[in-house]
Design a protein around this motif. Structure first.
Motif, PDB file in Angstrom:
ATOM      1  N   ASP A 202     -11.801  -6.581  31.475  1.00  0.00           N
ATOM      2  CA  ASP A 202     -11.523  -8.011  31.421  1.00  0.00           C
ATOM      3  C   ASP A 202     -12.426  -8.741  30.430  1.00  0.00           C
TER       4      ASP A 202
ATOM      5  N   SER B 284      -9.737  -8.431  25.017  1.00  0.00           N
ATOM      6  CA  SER B 284      -8.527  -9.267  24.986  1.00  0.00           C
ATOM      7  C   SER B 284      -8.442 -10.191  23.783  1.00  0.00           C
ATOM      8  N   SER B 285      -9.523 -10.336  22.997  1.00  0.00           N
ATOM      9  CA  SER B 285      -9.519 -11.255  21.862  1.00  0.00           C
ATOM     10  C   SER B 285      -9.289 -10.498  20.565  1.00  0.00           C
TER      11      SER B 285
ATOM     12  N   ASP C 188      -6.809 -15.480  21.586  1.00  0.00           N
ATOM     13  CA  ASP C 188      -7.166 -15.108  22.962  1.00  0.00           C
ATOM     14  C   ASP C 188      -5.879 -14.769  23.709  1.00  0.00           C
ATOM     15  N   THR C 189      -5.769 -13.519  24.210  1.00  0.00           N
ATOM     16  CA  THR C 189      -4.546 -13.044  24.856  1.00  0.00           C
ATOM     17  C   THR C 189      -4.815 -12.684  26.310  1.00  0.00           C
ATOM     18  N   THR C 190      -3.715 -12.472  27.023  1.00  0.00           N
ATOM     19  CA  THR C 190      -3.821 -12.111  28.444  1.00  0.00           C
ATOM     20  C   THR C 190      -3.646 -10.622  28.697  1.00  0.00           C
ATOM     21  N   GLY C 191      -3.213  -9.861  27.686  1.00  0.00           N
ATOM     22  CA  GLY C 191      -2.980  -8.443  27.915  1.00  0.00           C
ATOM     23  C   GLY C 191      -2.592  -7.722  26.650  1.00  0.00           C
ATOM     24  N   PRO C 192      -2.392  -6.403  26.736  1.00  0.00           N
ATOM     25  CA  PRO C 192      -2.121  -5.599  25.543  1.00  0.00           C
ATOM     26  C   PRO C 192      -0.796  -5.923  24.861  1.00  0.00           C
TER      27      PRO C 192
ATOM     28  N   PHE D 298      -1.405  -8.974  22.868  1.00  0.00           N
ATOM     29  CA  PHE D 298      -2.385  -8.592  21.849  1.00  0.00           C
ATOM     30  C   PHE D 298      -1.692  -7.914  20.663  1.00  0.00           C
TER      31      PHE D 298
ATOM     32  N   SER E 283     -10.067  -6.036  17.711  1.00  0.00           N
ATOM     33  CA  SER E 283     -10.879  -6.645  18.768  1.00  0.00           C
ATOM     34  C   SER E 283     -12.315  -6.156  18.682  1.00  0.00           C
TER      35      SER E 283
END
Length: 559
Positions: free
Chosen positions: A274, A279-280, A391-395, A398, A417
């Motif tokens: 996390d 995630s960025s 900034d993402t929430t998941g792959p 991403f 990343s």
């Protein structure tokens, strides 16, 4: 990039410049050559012991001590020259196979393993010259008088002052805890000098440690073998340590490298799932890659990708002594998860990915405070764009965002990343660990040869005293235990000290440079150490059958 690596400050993330690689390879070369020189010195002493009678005859017909030393040095030099020539032949024969080994994760080109004329000259002249120096140093006590071949004096026992360089090296490393030099050159000078001083101190302290262990053995001896071995070791601890010094150097170098790299990889090699480092996504536009894009060139649909929470634009920082990027404190306060500003600041200096090493050093719930920038907030938007951070929430989000940025900006650095950069760094560190393993694996057989030569030379020196002991009723098994203890005691005592010193030096370096605590090395390291010690003990055992042949009644007579 067209920027010379030597000109990089904080603008270059990846790689080691030429000076750094030379320093690294020089350390590896020193780690490999040091046991070789020890072996040359041990072999020279062994040969000198067998040639003393011939040297005494030369002295009787008028030869000077200098002439006998020159003869021995020439013999060693010729052997080194022949070995060097054979080494070049082996290198040329093995080069195709070596090029195929992925030491660094990739195969080498054949030209990567080629030698220049300067390399050839340096090796061809340097190794025989090193043999001359080692042989002269080894024979400085073999300048015998014509009638004094058998007259021996007990060497002066080593003094406790030999511990001073060892303590000084560790104290230097400890001094920089909380006082880390700011410049890279200052850090190299501080830490490398501390490690080298510690290694020299370990070699100097070896005879004193051997003498201490021998006296404990003699004081607690309950059997004749332990008493004789302890007294003989205490009488000449320099010779006892000399036989295992090559292995001690290998253990120290490998324990430092293993402890440092294992701890660094454990702390920085795998960010939590996390973490912002995972995630960025960041796309950086370095000046070397061409003009930076304008704000209207950023894909409009990037923020609309499902799972994309924020799209942040960072600007170039004109201050080369700070982080590369600029962001206003108002923007940071809105983002929250990417850290904050010091009290009263308007602009923060941040890394190009808005994450940097702090995501690997801090818990996820702890908010990082960036340094304040000197530029006014109104001037930030006028600076060229440095990077785009998503900034993402998941792959899934991403990778969609990465594809969109690759299509929009095909030139320059690949969008990635912080976790991917950290994985690359970890792979690089593992490659350095392989270099440390090469040092130890190459040093073990050399140290084994030194050990075998030293044990064989010691048996040759003592064949008459051992023969006298056998004539007085001492059993052959007792003599074998004496020889084994004379090698095992210094081997175990100094090896434990070498490992402990190496891990302590690594811990002090980690605390000073990175504020990390040393972590336990992997089981493979202990298996390698155990294998090295087992091979050393096997070498000692292989020399014991010589006792029966060299301690017969004929060796006890006076000539």
């Amino acid at each position: 990039m067209t920027t010379s690596p030597d000109e990089c400050t904080m603008d270059c993330y990846v790689g080691i410049n030429g000076a750094g690689m030379k320093l690294t390879l020089a350390a590896v070369a020193a780690g490999l050559l040091f046991p070789v020189l020890i072996f040359i010195g041990t072999a020279t002493r062994l040969a000198a012991t067998r040639r003393e009678q011939r040297f005494a005859a030369m002295r009787l017909v008028g030869a000077t001590p200098r002439q006998t030393s020159v003869i021995s040095a020439v013999e060693s030099t010729l052997a080194a020259a022949v070995g060097t020539a054979a080494g070049f032949g082996v290198f040329l024969a093995l080069r195709p196979g070596l090029a195929a080994i992925p030491f660094t994760g990739e195969r080498f080109f054949g030209t990567d393993l080629s030698l220049t004329a300067a390399d050839l000259l340096l090796v061809a002249v340097g190794i025989p010259l090193g043999a001359v120096v080692a042989s002269v140093l080894a024979l400085r006590r073999v300048r015998i008088s014509p009638l004094g071949v058998s007259r021996r004096v007990t060497p002066r026992p080593p003094r406790a002052w030999r511990l001073i360089p060892l303590v000084a090296g560790l104290a230097e490393l400890a001094y920089f805890i909380g006082r880390r030099p700011q410049s890279t050159d200052g850090q190299i000078t501080a830490y490398i000098s501390g490690f080298v001083l510690t290694l020299i101190g370990l070699v100097l302290a070896g005879p004193w440690l051997t003498m201490t262990g021998a006296r404990l053995l003699a004081g607690r001896a309950g059997r004749p073998a332990a008493l004789i071995a302890g007294r003989r070791l205490a009488d000449n601890p320099q010779a006892g340590f000399r036989s295992i010094s090559g292995l001690v150097v290998a253990l120290f170098v490998t324990s430092v490298a293993t402890g440092t790299i294992t701890t660094f990889v454990a702390n920085r090699g795998a960010p939590s799932g996390d973490s912002l480092a995972v995630s960025s996504l960041a796309k950086t536009f370095w000046p070397e890659d061409g003009p930076a894009p304008s704000a209207d060139q950023i894909p409009a649909g990037l923020a609309a990708v499902p799972g994309v929470r924020q799209v942040i634009v960072l600007r170039h920082n004109p201050d080369r002594n700070a982080w590369q990027g600029l962001i206003t404190c108002a923007e940071l306060d809105r983002l929250r998860v990417f850290g904050g500003c010091p009290a009263g600041a308007e602009v923060a200096a941040v890394p190009s990915d808005l994450v940097g090493p702090r995501a690997l050093d801090l818990p996820a719930q702890e908010r990082h405070v960036w340094d304040a920038a000197t530029i006014p907030a109104a001037e930030v938007a006028r600076q060229p764009i440095l990077s785009i951070v998503v900034d993402t929430t998941g792959p899934v989000a991403f990778e969609r965002a990465r594809t969109m940025m690759i299509n929009a900006f095909p030139r320059g650095q690949f969008p990635a990343s912080g976790a991917e950069w950290a994985a690359d760094n970890s792979r690089e560190l593992v490659q350095f660990q392989r270099l440390a393993d090469v040092i130890m694996l190459a040093s073990l057989p050399i140290a084994g040869c030194s050990l075998a030569a030293a044990v064989a030379g010691g048996l040759s020196d003592r064949k008459r005293p051992f023969s006298m002991l056998r004539l007085t009723g001492v059993q052959l098994g007792t003599l074998r235990r004496v020889v084994a203890l004379e090698t095992v005691v210094p081997l175990l005592v100094v090896s434990v000290v070498a490992l402990g010193t190496g891990f302590l030096a690594a811990h002090l370096f980690l605390r000073a440079q990175l504020r990390y605590d040393l972590l336990a090395p992997p089981p493979s390291f202990w298996l390698m150490v155990a294998a090295g010690l087992a091979v050393s003990l096997a070498i000692v055992a292989s020399t014991l059958p010589l006792l029966r042949r060299i301690t017969g009644p004929e060796a006890a007579r006076n000539d």
